[in-house]
Scaffold this motif. Structure first.
Motif, PDB file in Angstrom:
ATOM      1  N   ASP A  97       0.810  -1.211   0.000  1.00  0.00           N
ATOM      2  CA  ASP A  97       0.000   0.000   0.000  1.00  0.00           C
ATOM      3  C   ASP A  97       0.847   1.266   0.000  1.00  0.00           C
ATOM      4  N   LEU A  98       2.087   1.167   0.472  1.00  0.00           N
ATOM      5  CA  LEU A  98       2.925   2.355   0.561  1.00  0.00           C
ATOM      6  C   LEU A  98       3.278   2.926  -0.799  1.00  0.00           C
ATOM      7  N   ASP A  99       3.069   2.168  -1.857  1.00  0.00           N
ATOM      8  CA  ASP A  99       3.375   2.640  -3.206  1.00  0.00           C
ATOM      9  C   ASP A  99       2.146   3.178  -3.934  1.00  0.00           C
ATOM     10  N   ARG A 100       1.035   3.190  -3.267  1.00  0.00           N
ATOM     11  CA  ARG A 100      -0.162   3.699  -3.947  1.00  0.00           C
ATOM     12  C   ARG A 100      -0.102   5.217  -4.073  1.00  0.00           C
ATOM     13  N   PRO A 101      -0.795   5.788  -5.056  1.00  0.00           N
ATOM     14  CA  PRO A 101      -0.859   7.259  -5.152  1.00  0.00           C
ATOM     15  C   PRO A 101      -1.535   7.833  -3.920  1.00  0.00           C
ATOM     16  N   LEU A 102      -1.108   9.017  -3.520  1.00  0.00           N
ATOM     17  CA  LEU A 102      -1.695   9.659  -2.354  1.00  0.00           C
ATOM     18  C   LEU A 102      -2.851  10.564  -2.753  1.00  0.00           C
ATOM     19  N   ALA A 103      -3.802  10.645  -1.857  1.00  0.00           N
ATOM     20  CA  ALA A 103      -4.903  11.586  -2.042  1.00  0.00           C
ATOM     21  C   ALA A 103      -4.482  12.947  -1.493  1.00  0.00           C
ATOM     22  N   PRO A 104      -5.104  14.025  -1.954  1.00  0.00           N
ATOM     23  CA  PRO A 104      -4.789  15.338  -1.384  1.00  0.00           C
ATOM     24  C   PRO A 104      -4.960  15.318   0.132  1.00  0.00           C
ATOM     25  N   GLY A 105      -4.010  15.903   0.833  1.00  0.00           N
ATOM     26  CA  GLY A 105      -4.059  15.931   2.283  1.00  0.00           C
ATOM     27  C   GLY A 105      -3.339  14.774   2.949  1.00  0.00           C
ATOM     28  N   GLU A 106      -2.895  13.774   2.173  1.00  0.00           N
ATOM     29  CA  GLU A 106      -2.131  12.667   2.728  1.00  0.00           C
ATOM     30  C   GLU A 106      -0.631  12.952   2.619  1.00  0.00           C
TER      31      GLU A 106
END
Length: 372
Positions: A97-106
């Motif tokens: 999961d650490l390689d997933r794209p981040l959402a705004p605010g993450e």
């Protein structure tokens, strides 16, 4: 070295024996004893303290009284009495999961717990330092770095330990795009006598990470010849030592998921072609598979998760012969005659305590919804 290419998983003993034959000038290290723990995230219940390491003396501080071990992003995070609670996460994060794209605010969160040589009361000791980093979803935004002493000291006798008042006040820094005050000049800076322009391997920022590609051949050349320090002479074409190249790899991998997965694997593969370096499949002392990157000249090792090439730990193997104070976080809070040295001048005496019996640093990563 990827899991699908591994024909044999080496035990720690087999790996030590093989490396002793390959590099007979490197002494056997104390190894790593990773804590075994699990986090009942849904219930918010902490697991019992970890079992005693199977190797005597290894990672002694993991078994210290009042230590609490949790899992963040799949990697062990040690929290002793002095440690604040773990960062709030958007959800329990697995390594993948650490390689997933981040959402705004993450934010991408990285934590490093490291042993730093210091002088206290005229005596050389090891002091534990924690460095936390929050990288926003847009890595060109504002990065937050927090550096602090944990209060843990090794090497002082009982008569001195009771007098130590370590300063636990954190130092917070903010750097646009990961460029902090005091960092080297921007990547690409050149001097007439340099063979190659300066690259920010040792203080990587968002622009430098974006410049890395998973081209193994290019990475091999860069690990051997890139100019990485503004003090480099740069005019003799000297090939970097294996330890210098390993430091370059380590500095990049300390940023966790910001470095794309294919680049992490390419760096690991490229390092195996550095003269005096090696990359072998092996096991951590608690029996988990790991890719081990190591050097002949210093005996240093990096332990990487074989499935993700995320950094687990750095084992310096040989204590640093010099003591360097490079940041400005005061070591003590006492107003007495200073027991510590905060100078940036290197000091050769007194010698550091031997047999630290612990890795130089351990790492953990997560995805958070707070910048600290």
């Amino acid at each position: 070295m990827r899991e699908d290419n591994v024909r044999k998983i080496w035990s720690e003993a087999e790996l030590d024996a093989a490396l002793a034959d390959l590099h007979d000038d490197v002494g056997e290290d104390d190894g790593l004893a990773f804590a075994r723990a699990s986090l009942l995230a849904a219930a918010g219940v902490e697991e019992a303290p970890p079992a005693e390491p199977r190797r005597a003396g290894a990672w002694r501080w993991l078994a210290a009284a009042a230590a609490v071990v949790t899992l963040v992003g799949g990697l062990g995070v040690v929290a002793a009495r002095w440690t604040p609670g773990p960062p709030e996460t958007s959800r329990p994060a697995a390594l993948a999961d650490l390689d997933r794209p981040l959402a705004p605010g993450e934010f991408r969160y990285a934590q490093k717990l490291a042993w730093v040589p210091q002088i206290m009361y005229g005596q050389a000791v090891w002091v534990q330092e924690k460095v936390e980093l929050w990288i926003p979803a847009d890595p060109t935004g504002l990065w937050h770095r927090r550096t602090m002493w944990t209060g843990v000291v090794q090497g002082l006798g009982p008569d001195r330990t009771k007098d130590v008042q370590v300063n636990l006040t954190p130092k917070d820094e903010f750097g646009p795009g990961g460029a902090f005050i005091g960092d080297p000049p921007a990547g690409g800076t050149a001097k007439p006598h340099w063979k190659t322009p300066l690259q920010k391997w040792l203080k990587p920022d968002a622009a430098f990470i974006a410049s890395l590609t998973p081209d193994r051949d290019k990475l091999i050349k860069r690990l051997r010849f890139d100019t990485v320090d503004s003090g480099d002479s740069g005019d003799d074409g000297r090939m970097r030592t294996a330890t210098e190249s390993l430091t370059m790899v380590r500095s990049v991998l300390e940023l966790g998921g910001l470095v794309p997965k294919d680049v992490r694997f390419a760096l690991s593969d490229a390092f195996s072609d550095v003269i005096g370096g090696f990359a072998l499949p092996g096991l951590t002392p608690d029996g988990r598979p790991a890719t081990v990157l190591g050097t002949k000249d210093s005996g240093q090792r990096l332990y990487l998760d074989p499935a993700t090439a995320q950094l687990l730990a750095w084992d310096a193997a040989q204590p640093a012969p010099m003591i360097t104070r490079s940041n400005e976080v005061p070591l003590t809070t006492t107003s007495q005659a200073s027991p510590s040295s905060t100078t940036t001048t290197r000091q050769a005496k007194p010698p550091l305590p031997e047999n630290l019996g612990e890795p130089a640093a351990v790492y953990s990563f997560a995805i958070t919804q707070t910048s600290g």
